[in-house]
Scaffold this motif. Structure first.
Motif, short mmCIF file in Angstrom:
data_model
loop_
_atom_site.label_atom_id
_atom_site.label_comp_id
_atom_site.label_asym_id
_atom_site.label_seq_id
_atom_site.Cartn_x
_atom_site.Cartn_y
_atom_site.Cartn_z
N UNK A 248 33.14 36.52 37.14
CA UNK A 248 33.12 35.06 36.97
C UNK A 248 31.84 34.49 37.57
N UNK A 249 31.55 34.93 38.81
CA UNK A 249 30.35 34.42 39.48
C UNK A 249 29.09 34.74 38.68
N UNK B 220 37.92 36.62 47.72
CA UNK B 220 38.87 37.72 47.45
C UNK B 220 38.90 38.76 48.58
N UNK B 221 37.74 39.26 49.04
CA UNK B 221 37.82 40.23 50.16
C UNK B 221 38.48 39.65 51.39
N UNK C 254 41.12 41.40 41.01
CA UNK C 254 40.76 40.13 41.64
C UNK C 254 39.29 40.14 42.05
N UNK C 255 38.87 41.22 42.72
CA UNK C 255 37.50 41.27 43.24
C UNK C 255 36.48 41.28 42.11
N UNK D 70 30.05 28.98 42.23
CA UNK D 70 30.67 29.92 41.28
C UNK D 70 30.92 31.30 41.92
N UNK D 71 30.19 31.56 43.00
CA UNK D 71 30.35 32.87 43.67
C UNK D 71 31.41 32.81 44.76
N UNK E 117 41.14 53.01 49.72
CA UNK E 117 40.45 51.88 49.09
C UNK E 117 39.80 52.27 47.77
N UNK F 63 34.73 32.44 44.66
CA UNK F 63 35.89 33.34 44.50
C UNK F 63 35.57 34.78 44.89
N UNK F 64 34.37 35.24 44.51
CA UNK F 64 34.01 36.63 44.83
C UNK F 64 33.97 36.85 46.33
N UNK G 214 44.00 44.31 43.43
CA UNK G 214 42.88 43.97 44.30
C UNK G 214 41.55 44.13 43.59
N UNK H 136 36.46 38.18 39.99
CA UNK H 136 35.74 37.08 40.64
C UNK H 136 34.24 37.30 40.57
N UNK H 137 33.82 38.55 40.75
CA UNK H 137 32.39 38.85 40.65
C UNK H 137 31.87 38.59 39.24
N UNK I 138 42.19 39.66 50.87
CA UNK I 138 42.71 41.02 50.96
C UNK I 138 42.78 41.45 52.43
#
Lengths: 368, 278
Positions: free
Chosen positions: B268-269, A14-15, B261-262, A7-8, B227, A10-11, B258, B265-266, A18
């Motif tokens: 979600x996790x 993503x970086x 997305x980041x 589940x982690x 950033x 995607x996290x 960005x 995703x976090x 990018x």
């Protein structure tokens, strides 16, 4: 809840995505220019026909001067006596982004894009305007017909296009300069030659000047002035975006906005040579012109020329002004404003000496 | 799995919105935001002297020429603190608020509930970003129309545009500000999945918004600036140049995407691996 760690994913992904995207965007494919000799490139610049373009110019200086917060300079910029000095310091210590539009020799617009503000310089035919959105002030100059030169930078819009800068350097690149070609690198997505001007004399702080020249049109795209003993350029001016098409004509049309203060200014007298000071003290104080010395070596016959302003042409009390007191360190016989590229000495008897030379040269010259 | 239950997701989204906009807190925050340009307009209108040129918030002296600039000044003044504050409250409350009330369990009763709930919660807080920016614009436009003439507007470049175009630019600015806040919303969503105490998530989000702006002001950290999610916040004024400088709009949108997305995703996790006990 088995395989919970997936589940982690995607996290973590993503970086990575990018990073790949940033790297891919940085590596734009531009074919290198055809081989040429330095003389051919010089000829290309001299005959360059790209008088039409619109683009974004980035300018920054790293002169080893302390960075002064713009908030601290803001009150000084408004003051009548210190305005030009403060504006100049702002130019020398902070980075600028400007949009530049040009169409032929008599149509030019430079927009310095500050945060929540803008300074404009517009040349349209025989009319030259400046506009400052912070003070809502407009100046207007009617130039004599046939004047070909572009508006010079003023305190209101202190940005020169790489084109203007490069022409000045190249005009002065005489026998005192070695001209070579460096590693060509694309600028703003355009393939470009890299001209390297190296002073022959060792008595100057300038280590080299690099000029990127657009391979097809000969338009100078960037100018980097390197100081001795400093890796990063002391002065950098380059297009970050460039379109070689003609800009829309409406860009050059300017009508002073309602409520703005409009000042008429007399047309400037023919360009003063590097050694002489402007006659009228109201248009430019000696400090302001002394400060343009980062660009003076190129208009001077050689790189180690020292510009001397006699005391009679310096307004009294320059030494007592707070900005001068703050930035210039006391030395024997005066105060020295020292940077990696330029040194300025204000002697106790009121003279101003400036040049892209070590401080010792200035002190020796002052003692003569 | 979202598509297969599209009607259910839509229902959930509608019910989320109605919960959000039936809250007193939401309307109080929107009213406070709308009050900022109103106060600015009143101050300019009834101060004995005209606004000094070049002092105070940017564009202040423009208000007397064109009332729409009350909205512009409002947006510029609200961007650093008030807007992030309200967005932080809404985004920080998304998950942690339900957990705190003990209603999270019931929301997750449906299959594939967690992802859908995250998406729906995020979309609702995005709608609040739109509403917040529009509140400032509406407050500014009404104040400007009542107290000042709606004449020609002067852009940063010194060019003059018609009142109609000025209103168009004001709406564009509201769009820009909305986009600017989407990244912060995603951060708030993630913070909200970390705790069962909504105030904690709200505070963390708001503090991050302030920290980002402080870092953005330090010249020594200029490598970091591109950033930071707040880096382009004040470039909203690029929409007031002639021609419009779209570059910052694009860069800002990419940057916020960005961050979405980041932190999406976090979130979600975190949320799909979390034990929901309340």
């Amino acid at each position: 809840m088995k395989r919970i760690w997936t589940r982690w994913l995607p996290a973590a992904a993503v970086p990575a995505v990018i990073a790949v995207g940033v790297l891919a965007a940085g590596a734009a494919a531009v074919s290198p220019p055809p081989p040429a000799t330095p003389e051919q490139v010089l000829g290309l610049v001299a005959s360059h026909a790209a008088r039409q373009f619109s683009g974004t110019v980035e300018e920054k200086a790293d002169l080893g001067l302390p960075s002064i917060p713009s908030q601290a300079l803001a009150p000084a910029t408004k003051s009548a006596t210190l305005g030009s000095e403060a504006a100049l310091l702002e130019l020398l210590t902070t980075a600028h982004t400007a949009r530049v539009y040009a169409d032929g020799p008599t149509k030019l617009r430079v927009q310095v894009m500050d945060q929540l503000a803008e300074r404009d310089a517009i040349r349209n035919g025989n009319d030259a305007w400046t506009f400052d959105s912070k003070t809502n002030e407009v100046t207007h100059t009617t130039l004599p017909a046939g004047t070909g030169s572009e508006p010079s930078p003023t305190a209101k819009a202190p940005v020169m296009t790489p084109d203007q800068l490069a022409q000045r350097f190249l005009a002065a690149a005489g026998p005192s300069t070695n001209v070579t070609l460096g590693q060509s690198a694309p600028v703003a997505g355009h393939s470009a030659y890299a001209l390297v001007l190296t002073p022959k004399t060792s008595g100057t702080l300038v280590s080299s000047v690099q000029i990127a020249v657009e391979a097809q049109t000969g338009l100078p795209l960037s100018v980097d002035v390197y100081a001795k003993g400093q890796k990063d350029p002391a002065f950098h001016s380059a297009f970050t975006k460039l379109d070689l098409g003609a800009p829309d004509a409406s860009v050059f049309a300017f009508t002073p906005p309602a409520g703005a203060t409009v000042k008429q200014q007399p047309a400037p007298t023919p360009k003063a040579s590097a050694g002489t000071m402007p006659k009228s003290p109201s248009t430019a104080s000696p400090k302001a012109s002394a400060g343009t010395t980062p660009k003076s070596p190129e208009s001077a016959p050689s790189w180690d020329t020292v510009l001397v302003v006699p005391a009679a042409k310096v307004p009294a009390g320059l030494l007592d002004q707070p900005l001068v007191k703050q930035l210039a360190t006391p030395v024997a016989g005066g105060r020295l404003l020292s940077s990696s590229l330029v040194n300025i000495l204000i002697t106790d008897d009121g003279r101003v000496l400036a040049g892209a030379v070590p401080a010792s040269t200035l002190l020796a010259k002052a003692a003569q | 799995m979202l598509l297969s239950s599209a009607p259910a997701s839509a229902r959930l989204f509608v019910s989320e919105l109605s919960v959000l906009f039936r809250r007193w807190r939401t309307w109080t925050m929107l009213a406070a935001l709308a009050a900022v340009p109103v106060l600015i307009g009143l101050a300019v209108r009834f101060s004995p002297k005209g606004p000094p040129s070049g002092r105070g918030p940017a564009f202040l002296d423009q208000i007397t020429h064109n009332g729409l600039f009350a909205g512009v000044v409002g947006l510029v003044v609200c961007t650093p603190l008030f807007l992030p504050l309200t967005v932080g409250v809404v985004a920080g409350d998304t998950i942690a608020g339900e957990a705190n009330l003990g209603t999270l369990r019931y929301l997750l009763a449906a299959p594939a509930g967690r992802v859908r709930l995250l998406v729906v919660k995020y979309l609702a807080s995005a709608v609040f970003c739109v509403a917040a920016a529009l509140a400032v614009v509406v407050g500014g436009t009404l104040t400007g129309a009542v107290l000042f003439p709606l004449g020609q507007a002067t852009l940063l470049s010194g060019d003059t545009i018609s009142p109609g175009e000025a209103f168009g630019r004001l709406l564009l600015m509201a769009g820009y500000v909305t986009v600017s806040l989407l990244g912060l919303s995603a951060i708030g969503l993630f913070a909200s999945t970390m705790t069962n105490v909504p105030v904690g998530a709200m505070a963390a989000t708001i503090v991050l918004a302030v920290v980002s702006q402080v870092l953005d002001a330090l010249d020594q950290l200029d490598w970091l600036h591109p950033w930071l999610f707040s880096d382009h916040w004040l470039s909203v004024a690029d929409l007031l140049r002639e021609p419009i400088a779209w570059g910052s709009f694009g860069e800002n949108t990419l940057l916020q995407l960005g961050y979405i997305a980041l932190f999406g995703a976090l979130a979600y996790g975190r949320f799909t691996t979390k034990d929901v006990l309340a």
